[in-house]
Design a protein around this motif. Structure first.
Motif, PDB file in Angstrom:
ATOM      1  N   ALA A 100      66.750  22.144 106.758  1.00 17.52           N
ATOM      2  CA  ALA A 100      65.325  22.283 107.071  1.00 17.52           C
ATOM      3  C   ALA A 100      64.622  23.116 106.004  1.00 17.52           C
ATOM      4  O   ALA A 100      63.483  22.806 105.603  1.00 17.52           O
ATOM      5  CB  ALA A 100      65.153  22.909 108.447  1.00 17.52           C
ATOM      6  N   LYS A 101      65.295  24.155 105.538  1.00 15.83           N
ATOM      7  CA  LYS A 101      64.717  25.014 104.498  1.00 15.83           C
ATOM      8  C   LYS A 101      64.547  24.231 103.197  1.00 15.83           C
ATOM      9  O   LYS A 101      63.499  24.332 102.524  1.00 15.83           O
ATOM     10  CB  LYS A 101      65.614  26.235 104.280  1.00 15.83           C
ATOM     11  CG  LYS A 101      65.075  27.218 103.283  1.00 15.83           C
ATOM     12  CD  LYS A 101      65.992  28.421 103.155  1.00 15.83           C
ATOM     13  CE  LYS A 101      65.457  29.367 102.090  1.00 15.83           C
ATOM     14  NZ  LYS A 101      66.358  30.492 101.869  1.00 15.83           N
ATOM     15  N   LEU A 102      65.563  23.429 102.845  1.00 20.49           N
ATOM     16  CA  LEU A 102      65.470  22.615 101.629  1.00 20.49           C
ATOM     17  C   LEU A 102      64.334  21.597 101.742  1.00 20.49           C
ATOM     18  O   LEU A 102      63.625  21.322 100.761  1.00 20.49           O
ATOM     19  CB  LEU A 102      66.803  21.900 101.359  1.00 20.49           C
ATOM     20  CG  LEU A 102      67.974  22.778 100.933  1.00 20.49           C
ATOM     21  CD1 LEU A 102      69.264  21.977 100.876  1.00 20.49           C
ATOM     22  CD2 LEU A 102      67.689  23.432  99.590  1.00 20.49           C
ATOM     23  N   LYS A 103      64.145  21.045 102.913  1.00 23.15           N
ATOM     24  CA  LYS A 103      63.053  20.091 103.140  1.00 23.15           C
ATOM     25  C   LYS A 103      61.706  20.807 103.027  1.00 23.15           C
ATOM     26  O   LYS A 103      60.759  20.304 102.399  1.00 23.15           O
ATOM     27  CB  LYS A 103      63.192  19.421 104.506  1.00 23.15           C
ATOM     28  CG  LYS A 103      62.103  18.414 104.794  1.00 23.15           C
ATOM     29  CD  LYS A 103      62.232  17.861 106.186  1.00 23.15           C
ATOM     30  CE  LYS A 103      60.986  17.042 106.485  1.00 23.15           C
ATOM     31  NZ  LYS A 103      60.749  16.894 107.882  1.00 23.15           N
ATOM     32  N   LYS A 104      61.637  21.968 103.636  1.00 27.32           N
ATOM     33  CA  LYS A 104      60.393  22.735 103.619  1.00 27.32           C
ATOM     34  C   LYS A 104      60.005  23.141 102.197  1.00 27.32           C
ATOM     35  O   LYS A 104      58.830  23.139 101.828  1.00 27.32           O
ATOM     36  CB  LYS A 104      60.543  23.973 104.509  1.00 27.32           C
ATOM     37  CG  LYS A 104      59.294  24.787 104.642  1.00 27.32           C
ATOM     38  CD  LYS A 104      59.526  25.954 105.577  1.00 27.32           C
ATOM     39  CE  LYS A 104      58.260  26.785 105.694  1.00 27.32           C
ATOM     40  NZ  LYS A 104      58.471  27.941 106.559  1.00 27.32           N
ATOM     41  N   GLU A 105      61.031  23.463 101.397  1.00 24.16           N
ATOM     42  CA  GLU A 105      60.786  23.874 100.010  1.00 24.16           C
ATOM     43  C   GLU A 105      60.500  22.686  99.109  1.00 24.16           C
ATOM     44  O   GLU A 105      60.189  22.837  97.936  1.00 24.16           O
ATOM     45  CB  GLU A 105      61.983  24.673  99.475  1.00 24.16           C
ATOM     46  CG  GLU A 105      62.148  26.019 100.145  1.00 24.16           C
ATOM     47  CD  GLU A 105      63.420  26.741  99.717  1.00 24.16           C
ATOM     48  OE1 GLU A 105      64.242  26.169  98.960  1.00 24.16           O
ATOM     49  OE2 GLU A 105      63.599  27.886 100.152  1.00 24.16           O
ATOM     50  N   ILE A 107      62.693  20.372  98.200  1.00 26.56           N
ATOM     51  CA  ILE A 107      63.874  19.941  97.445  1.00 26.56           C
ATOM     52  C   ILE A 107      64.387  18.609  98.015  1.00 26.56           C
ATOM     53  O   ILE A 107      64.834  17.746  97.268  1.00 26.56           O
ATOM     54  CB  ILE A 107      64.960  21.033  97.464  1.00 26.56           C
ATOM     55  CG1 ILE A 107      64.428  22.279  96.772  1.00 26.56           C
ATOM     56  CG2 ILE A 107      66.251  20.555  96.836  1.00 26.56           C
ATOM     57  CD1 ILE A 107      65.310  23.492  96.886  1.00 26.56           C
ATOM     58  N   LEU A 108      64.311  18.455  99.330  1.00 28.29           N
ATOM     59  CA  LEU A 108      64.692  17.208  99.991  1.00 28.29           C
ATOM     60  C   LEU A 108      63.444  16.540 100.541  1.00 28.29           C
ATOM     61  O   LEU A 108      62.553  17.198 101.065  1.00 28.29           O
ATOM     62  CB  LEU A 108      65.659  17.471 101.156  1.00 28.29           C
ATOM     63  CG  LEU A 108      67.042  18.020 100.865  1.00 28.29           C
ATOM     64  CD1 LEU A 108      67.782  18.294 102.163  1.00 28.29           C
ATOM     65  CD2 LEU A 108      67.836  17.067  99.999  1.00 28.29           C
ATOM     66  N   ASN A 109      63.370  15.199 100.408  1.00 28.80           N
ATOM     67  CA  ASN A 109      62.287  14.492 101.072  1.00 28.80           C
ATOM     68  C   ASN A 109      62.735  14.126 102.484  1.00 28.80           C
ATOM     69  O   ASN A 109      63.878  14.372 102.866  1.00 28.80           O
ATOM     70  CB  ASN A 109      61.842  13.261 100.261  1.00 28.80           C
ATOM     71  CG  ASN A 109      62.953  12.228 100.123  1.00 28.80           C
ATOM     72  OD1 ASN A 109      63.828  12.112 100.983  1.00 28.80           O
ATOM     73  ND2 ASN A 109      62.911  11.477  99.029  1.00 28.80           N
ATOM     74  N   GLU A 110      61.858  13.504 103.269  1.00 29.84           N
ATOM     75  CA  GLU A 110      62.151  13.189 104.678  1.00 29.84           C
ATOM     76  C   GLU A 110      63.366  12.276 104.802  1.00 29.84           C
ATOM     77  O   GLU A 110      64.229  12.479 105.662  1.00 29.84           O
ATOM     78  CB  GLU A 110      60.927  12.534 105.335  1.00 29.84           C
ATOM     79  CG  GLU A 110      61.109  12.197 106.806  1.00 29.84           C
ATOM     80  CD  GLU A 110      61.299  13.415 107.695  1.00 29.84           C
ATOM     81  OE1 GLU A 110      62.012  13.293 108.718  1.00 29.84           O
ATOM     82  OE2 GLU A 110      60.783  14.509 107.387  1.00 29.84           O
ATOM     83  N   GLU A 111      63.469  11.283 103.959  1.00 24.65           N
ATOM     84  CA  GLU A 111      64.591  10.328 104.031  1.00 24.65           C
ATOM     85  C   GLU A 111      65.920  11.030 103.731  1.00 24.65           C
ATOM     86  O   GLU A 111      66.914  10.838 104.434  1.00 24.65           O
ATOM     87  CB  GLU A 111      64.352   9.186 103.038  1.00 24.65           C
ATOM     88  CG  GLU A 111      65.394   8.094 103.114  1.00 24.65           C
ATOM     89  CD  GLU A 111      65.137   6.983 102.097  1.00 24.65           C
ATOM     90  OE1 GLU A 111      66.117   6.318 101.749  1.00 24.65           O
ATOM     91  OE2 GLU A 111      63.981   6.796 101.670  1.00 24.65           O
ATOM     92  N   GLU A 112      65.954  11.843 102.695  1.00 26.20           N
ATOM     93  CA  GLU A 112      67.173  12.576 102.337  1.00 26.20           C
ATOM     94  C   GLU A 112      67.550  13.557 103.451  1.00 26.20           C
ATOM     95  O   GLU A 112      68.728  13.712 103.784  1.00 26.20           O
ATOM     96  CB  GLU A 112      66.972  13.337 101.027  1.00 26.20           C
ATOM     97  CG  GLU A 112      66.804  12.438  99.821  1.00 26.20           C
ATOM     98  CD  GLU A 112      66.366  13.203  98.583  1.00 26.20           C
ATOM     99  OE1 GLU A 112      66.777  12.804  97.480  1.00 26.20           O
ATOM    100  OE2 GLU A 112      65.634  14.210  98.725  1.00 26.20           O
ATOM    101  N   PHE A 113      66.544  14.199 104.013  1.00 27.48           N
ATOM    102  CA  PHE A 113      66.783  15.141 105.108  1.00 27.48           C
ATOM    103  C   PHE A 113      67.406  14.431 106.303  1.00 27.48           C
ATOM    104  O   PHE A 113      68.383  14.903 106.879  1.00 27.48           O
ATOM    105  CB  PHE A 113      65.461  15.820 105.509  1.00 27.48           C
ATOM    106  CG  PHE A 113      65.576  16.676 106.746  1.00 27.48           C
ATOM    107  CD1 PHE A 113      66.214  17.904 106.700  1.00 27.48           C
ATOM    108  CD2 PHE A 113      65.054  16.240 107.961  1.00 27.48           C
ATOM    109  CE1 PHE A 113      66.319  18.688 107.832  1.00 27.48           C
ATOM    110  CE2 PHE A 113      65.171  17.014 109.108  1.00 27.48           C
ATOM    111  CZ  PHE A 113      65.801  18.247 109.036  1.00 27.48           C
ATOM    112  N   GLN A 114      66.842  13.272 106.688  1.00 32.20           N
ATOM    113  CA  GLN A 114      67.369  12.532 107.840  1.00 32.20           C
ATOM    114  C   GLN A 114      68.795  12.043 107.600  1.00 32.20           C
ATOM    115  O   GLN A 114      69.640  12.097 108.491  1.00 32.20           O
ATOM    116  CB  GLN A 114      66.448  11.337 108.181  1.00 32.20           C
ATOM    117  CG  GLN A 114      65.091  11.746 108.717  1.00 32.20           C
ATOM    118  CD  GLN A 114      65.196  12.546 110.014  1.00 32.20           C
ATOM    119  OE1 GLN A 114      66.109  12.365 110.824  1.00 32.20           O
ATOM    120  NE2 GLN A 114      64.247  13.474 110.190  1.00 32.20           N
TER     121      GLN A 114
END
Length: 122
Positions: A100-105, A107-114
């Motif tokens: 979640a932190k990487l997504k918030k920053e 570094i990860l987009n929504e697809e990579e996060f999921q």
């Protein structure tokens, strides 16, 4: 041996074997086995064998100690299993928070996060 001597020997051996079987009935060997051993071998030898066998109380105490040991092992295994579950849940929570932190920053987009989240959960 004469006939009278044989009968006398059998009589005393039988009496001795009966006494040994009574003693054996209070031991693990049991009365029947004690009688047979002492009658076939000799009352004195049978008596020694019976005395060397474990008493019923010793056998029961040994069985109780084994049962307690098994119960303690089961409890330790269960406790270890619970600790492992807590550790697994804690690790998963920490990893989800990192994702979640990487997504918030950014570094990860929504697809990579999921994808990462699904991989972690599965």
């Amino acid at each position: 041996m004469e006939g009278g001597d044989v009968l006398e020997y059998l009589f005393y051996n039988t009496i001795g074997s009966i006494i040994v079987s009574i003693i054996g009935s209070y031991r693990k060997i049991g009365g029947g086995k004690a009688f047979l051993i002492s009658f076939i071998l000799n009352s004195i030898i049978g008596f020694v064998i019976v005395i060397l066998s474990k008493s019923l109380k010793d056998s029961e105490d040994e069985k109780q100690i084994q049962e307690e040991s098994i119960n303690l092992q089961r409890e330790a295994i269960e406790e270890q299993r619970k600790m492992n579950q807590k550790t697994d849940a804690s690790n998963m929570t920490e990893q989800l928070e990192r994702l979640a932190k990487l997504k918030k920053e950014g570094i990860l987009n929504e697809e990579e996060f999921q994808k990462a989240k699904k991989k972690l959960i599965d």
